[in-house]
Design an enzyme around this catalytic site. Structure first.
Site, short mmCIF file in Angstrom:
data_model
loop_
_atom_site.label_atom_id
_atom_site.label_comp_id
_atom_site.label_asym_id
_atom_site.label_seq_id
_atom_site.Cartn_x
_atom_site.Cartn_y
_atom_site.Cartn_z
N HIS A 166 -8.18 -15.29 -9.48
CA HIS A 166 -6.88 -15.93 -9.25
C HIS A 166 -6.65 -17.05 -10.27
O HIS A 166 -5.60 -17.07 -10.95
CB HIS A 166 -6.84 -16.51 -7.83
CG HIS A 166 -5.54 -17.19 -7.50
ND1 HIS A 166 -4.52 -16.55 -6.85
CD2 HIS A 166 -5.11 -18.46 -7.74
CE1 HIS A 166 -3.50 -17.39 -6.70
NE2 HIS A 166 -3.84 -18.56 -7.23
N GLU A 167 -7.62 -17.93 -10.40
CA GLU A 167 -7.47 -19.05 -11.34
C GLU A 167 -7.52 -18.57 -12.79
O GLU A 167 -6.89 -19.17 -13.66
CB GLU A 167 -8.55 -20.10 -11.08
CG GLU A 167 -8.54 -20.70 -9.68
CD GLU A 167 -7.22 -21.33 -9.30
OE1 GLU A 167 -6.45 -21.72 -10.21
OE2 GLU A 167 -6.94 -21.42 -8.09
N HIS A 193 -4.05 -17.80 -13.92
CA HIS A 193 -3.33 -19.02 -14.32
C HIS A 193 -3.79 -19.48 -15.70
O HIS A 193 -2.96 -19.82 -16.56
CB HIS A 193 -3.61 -20.15 -13.32
CG HIS A 193 -2.98 -19.95 -11.97
ND1 HIS A 193 -1.67 -19.57 -11.81
CD2 HIS A 193 -3.48 -20.12 -10.72
CE1 HIS A 193 -1.39 -19.50 -10.52
NE2 HIS A 193 -2.47 -19.82 -9.84
#
Length: 419
Positions: free
Chosen positions: A18-19, A22
């Protein structure tokens, strides 16, 4: 597999990807990413690569990418400050020493008159010993503050989050949840390649040795036509019928090698939560192949996502109780139960949780990715950003709401599991 290890691996992997979404899109946009963190709380491990510090923190319940400009910069250089300057080969300021200047004897010490470290990238001040002469220095785009011996990279405005176009910021924020969907898809494709893709045809797959189906003379490949006179059009029909008849004899009409046969099976009664259901010891058939697995990954991801969205809708309308939500404690218990059944089911759980994480993060709640995307879409429509102070206040309310929700869900988990 040890439950603690399984929980940390699954949760850590979901947060990592998920990170990572980003991070990748933010860096592509030219945003300075100061830290990529897995977990919260004190650091237990860290290393720096290029501009970013990669850290693992004590509590494995989330993560973050700290982008320059999202929060006010912690270090400021104001008029009247005394700082030391170190220069690069082009005679531009490379490092600005905030304290402990005595450790840097080669530094030029000045009393700051003016500093613009975002747009003009210049610092002006009076050199010690020459207070009558005001000097101005150009600051490198890749310069650093030095505070307590630690380097902190200075972020010019063009490296900050809010300097980028709305579309670039939307991509950087949306990339996290999208990465969770991609991860789930990849896991499901892998499962399809490893064990085949479950088919919904009314055909028997593998039978459990000494199971009721095997004892009744059923065989792998048998095509079930009717059970107790009811047509079986899918494997789901078979499962539902068997579940409804624990310890009750069923008349099964099937086709085997183009020959119609009749068999009688009595499903075994087993506990499933608070109810007793029937099982007869047969699995549904599976299909193999790369294309089949690729298709399965997409359809299963979409099916699970649709189910989660439906349940969230029921939560809003009151059809689904908040008591049924699971927090970290509930997910840990779920991991414990699934870990006992093997790695395959752990991978299925990881795929489900990854989709769930992606969808929940897209909810338009301030402090979640969905809330940030909502602000960005409003900015795109209005043609100007929302007031930063108002946005911060709304985000604060969102954080408070999420903390309260987490406490309620965790307390429900504890009551359900331990009290």
């Amino acid at each position: 597999m040890n439950t603690v290890i399984a929980f940390i691996l699954i949760f850590g992997t979901l947060v990592f990807f998920h990170e990572l979404g980003h991070l990748i899109l933010a860096q592509r946009a030219g945003i300075l990413c100061r830290e990529f963190a897995i977990g919260f709380g004190p650091k237990i491990f860290s290393f720096k690569k290029n501009e970013t510090v990669y850290t693992i923190r004590l509590l494995p319940i989330g993560g973050f990418v700290r982008m320059a400009g999202e929060d006010p910069e912690m270090i400021e250089v104001k008029p009247g400050y005394t700082v030391g300057l170190l220069f690069d080969s082009e005679n531009k300021v490379e490092k600005i020493i905030i304290n402990q200047k005595e450790k840097y004897p080669d530094a030029l010490v000045i009393e700051v008159e003016q500093a613009d470290l975002e747009h003009q990238m210049r610092i002006t001040g009076y050199e010690h010993g020459n207070e009558d002469h005001l000097s101005s220095f150009s600051v490198s785009e890749t310069s650093f503050f030095i505070v307590d011996g630690e380097e902190v990279q200075i972020a010019p405005y063009n490296r900050q989050f809010h300097s980028k176009t709305v579309w670039q910021r939307i991509k950087a924020i949306a990339a996290g949840p999208i990465m969770n969907f991609i991860l789930a898809y990849v896991i499901l494709v892998m499962l399809g390649l490893m064990q085949g893709v479950p088919s919904d045809e009314p055909v028997l797959g593998k039978l459990i040795d000494n199971g009721r189906a095997a004892e009744a003379g059923l065989q792998e490949g048998d095509r079930i036509q009717t059970i107790n006179g009811e047509n079986m059009r899918s494997w789901t029909d078979i499962v539902n019928t068997v579940r409804e008849h624990p310890e009750k004899e069923l008349k099964i009409v099937l086709m085997r090698d183009n020959v119609k046969l009749t068999k009688y099976v009595t499903p075994e009664a087993v506990k499933a939560g608070d109810e007793t259901v029937g099982r007869f010891g047969a699995y549904n058939p599976v299909k193999t192949g790369v294309l089949t697995s690729i298709s399965y990954g997409a359809t299963e991801t979409a099916t699970v996502a649709q189910s989660i969205v439906t349940n969230l809708g029921k939560l809003v309308t009151g059809q689904f109780s908040i008591d049924m939500l699971a927090g970290p404690v509930g997910i840990y218990d779920m991991t414990d139960q699934v870990a006992k059944t093997g790695v395959i089911n752990l991978l299925k759980l990881a795929a489900f949780l990854s989709i769930n994480l992606g969808i929940v993060n897209l909810l338009p709640i301030p402090a979640l990715d969905g809330g940030r995307l909502l602000f960005l879409f409003i900015e795109a429509i209005r043609g100007k950003p929302i007031n930063r102070e108002k946005e911060a206040f709304v985000v604060f309310i969102g954080v408070a709401f999420l903390m309260l929700l987490m406490l309620v869900v965790t307390w429900n988990d504890i009551q359900r599991l331990f009290l």
